[in-house]
Write a protein that holds these residues in place. Structure first.
Motif, PDB file in Angstrom:
ATOM      1  N   UNK A 167       0.831  -1.210   0.000  1.00  0.00           N
ATOM      2  CA  UNK A 167       0.000   0.000   0.000  1.00  0.00           C
ATOM      3  C   UNK A 167       0.865   1.259   0.000  1.00  0.00           C
ATOM      4  N   UNK A 168       1.959   1.237   0.767  1.00  0.00           N
ATOM      5  CA  UNK A 168       2.868   2.389   0.784  1.00  0.00           C
ATOM      6  C   UNK A 168       3.501   2.586  -0.594  1.00  0.00           C
ATOM      7  N   UNK A 169       3.888   1.481  -1.227  1.00  0.00           N
ATOM      8  CA  UNK A 169       4.472   1.555  -2.577  1.00  0.00           C
ATOM      9  C   UNK A 169       3.433   2.044  -3.587  1.00  0.00           C
ATOM     10  N   UNK A 170       2.212   1.545  -3.466  1.00  0.00           N
ATOM     11  CA  UNK A 170       1.147   1.955  -4.392  1.00  0.00           C
ATOM     12  C   UNK A 170       0.926   3.456  -4.339  1.00  0.00           C
ATOM     13  N   UNK A 171       0.956   4.015  -3.154  1.00  0.00           N
ATOM     14  CA  UNK A 171       0.776   5.460  -3.011  1.00  0.00           C
ATOM     15  C   UNK A 171       1.907   6.258  -3.639  1.00  0.00           C
ATOM     16  N   UNK A 172       3.114   5.701  -3.592  1.00  0.00           N
ATOM     17  CA  UNK A 172       4.286   6.394  -4.155  1.00  0.00           C
ATOM     18  C   UNK A 172       4.403   6.252  -5.664  1.00  0.00           C
ATOM     19  N   UNK A 173       4.136   5.035  -6.197  1.00  0.00           N
ATOM     20  CA  UNK A 173       4.433   4.789  -7.614  1.00  0.00           C
ATOM     21  C   UNK A 173       3.217   4.634  -8.515  1.00  0.00           C
ATOM     22  N   UNK A 174       2.043   4.347  -7.963  1.00  0.00           N
ATOM     23  CA  UNK A 174       0.877   4.091  -8.815  1.00  0.00           C
ATOM     24  C   UNK A 174      -0.189   5.173  -8.677  1.00  0.00           C
ATOM     25  N   UNK A 175      -0.640   5.447  -7.472  1.00  0.00           N
ATOM     26  CA  UNK A 175      -1.653   6.468  -7.242  1.00  0.00           C
ATOM     27  C   UNK A 175      -3.046   6.048  -7.661  1.00  0.00           C
ATOM     28  N   UNK A 176      -3.947   7.020  -7.661  1.00  0.00           N
ATOM     29  CA  UNK A 176      -5.354   6.834  -8.036  1.00  0.00           C
ATOM     30  C   UNK A 176      -5.743   7.893  -9.058  1.00  0.00           C
ATOM     31  N   UNK A 177      -6.779   7.603  -9.830  1.00  0.00           N
ATOM     32  CA  UNK A 177      -7.344   8.590 -10.733  1.00  0.00           C
ATOM     33  C   UNK A 177      -6.642   8.674 -12.072  1.00  0.00           C
ATOM     34  N   UNK A 178      -6.865   9.802 -12.761  1.00  0.00           N
ATOM     35  CA  UNK A 178      -6.324  10.027 -14.111  1.00  0.00           C
ATOM     36  C   UNK A 178      -4.927  10.638 -14.043  1.00  0.00           C
ATOM     37  N   UNK A 179      -4.204  10.527 -15.149  1.00  0.00           N
ATOM     38  CA  UNK A 179      -2.865  11.115 -15.321  1.00  0.00           C
ATOM     39  C   UNK A 179      -1.877  10.661 -14.250  1.00  0.00           C
ATOM     40  N   UNK A 180      -2.003   9.409 -13.849  1.00  0.00           N
ATOM     41  CA  UNK A 180      -1.081   8.868 -12.836  1.00  0.00           C
ATOM     42  C   UNK A 180       0.352   8.831 -13.356  1.00  0.00           C
ATOM     43  N   UNK A 181       0.536   8.595 -14.650  1.00  0.00           N
ATOM     44  CA  UNK A 181       1.894   8.537 -15.195  1.00  0.00           C
ATOM     45  C   UNK A 181       2.587   9.901 -15.126  1.00  0.00           C
ATOM     46  N   UNK A 182       1.827  10.969 -14.951  1.00  0.00           N
ATOM     47  CA  UNK A 182       2.403  12.296 -14.763  1.00  0.00           C
ATOM     48  C   UNK A 182       2.535  12.654 -13.286  1.00  0.00           C
TER      49      UNK A 182
END
Length: 194
Positions: A167-182
């Motif tokens: 979950x900590x990694x997900x918050x740092x590298x993946x995120x939620x919503x649109x434009x996550x790659x930015x």
């Protein structure tokens, strides 16, 4: 085991409802109608209307949610993608089940999409490259946000300690919503057990 993952935004969250790809969605129909206007006849009023339709269509239509809702599966998906970095994606997919279809987004501000549009503080327009070149797309944006998503965790497949790291990694590298790659939609995660 019942758990709740609380995600507190560290970067702004942009919403974009995948249902805009559904040709039967009323907002998608309005966008299609607007796109039918030849580019030479697109006025400032046309661009404003397209921004409004894009903004309104980005919200999820979720019965029973007061205010803005986020599908619980979006958080689960964020965890699964982040778990793949440590080859635990399939394990998370099998061990973690949503217990409610959606949760309310926690933020300060109007609770209706129209109220958010009217304030002028909850929308962001970005140029998005598509097959026909770049075009402006307007998103709902939440600068200070959080969600609390309940899950059922099968501890025989995944323990809380490993899920906490994921979950900590997900918050740092993946995120939620649109434009996550930015870098949008990043969060700090906290797991609460019951």
């Amino acid at each position: 085991m019942q758990i709740t993952i609380k995600a507190v935004g560290t970067k702004p969250l942009l919403l974009h409802n995948v249902d805009l790809a559904n040709p039967l969605n009323p907002w998608a129909r309005k966008m299609t109608d607007l796109r039918g206007t030849p580019s030479k006849r697109r006025t400032e009023k046309w661009h404003e209307e397209m921004a409004y339709v894009s903004f309104m269509g980005a919200f999820y239509d979720i019965p029973g949610i007061d205010g803005v809702g986020i599908p619980s599966e979006n958080m689960r998906r964020s965890l699964i993608v982040a778990a793949k970095a440590s080859r635990l994606g399939t394990q998370v997919q099998r061990a973690l089940m949503v217990t409610t279809p959606a949760v309310s987004l926690i933020y300060d501000g109007p609770k209706t999409s129209q109220g958010m549009w009217d304030t002028g503080k909850f929308h962001l327009t970005r140029m998005i490259r598509g097959t026909g070149g770049a075009s402006p797309t307007t998103y709902p944006i939440f600068r200070d946000w959080a969600v609390k998503v309940p899950f059922e965790l099968d501890e025989s497949l995944l323990n809380v300690r490993d899920l906490t790291e994921i979950a900590e990694r997900a918050g740092r590298i993946e995120g939620l919503g649109a434009s996550r790659s930015q870098g949008y939609g990043r969060y700090d995660a906290l797991i609460e057990t019951s």
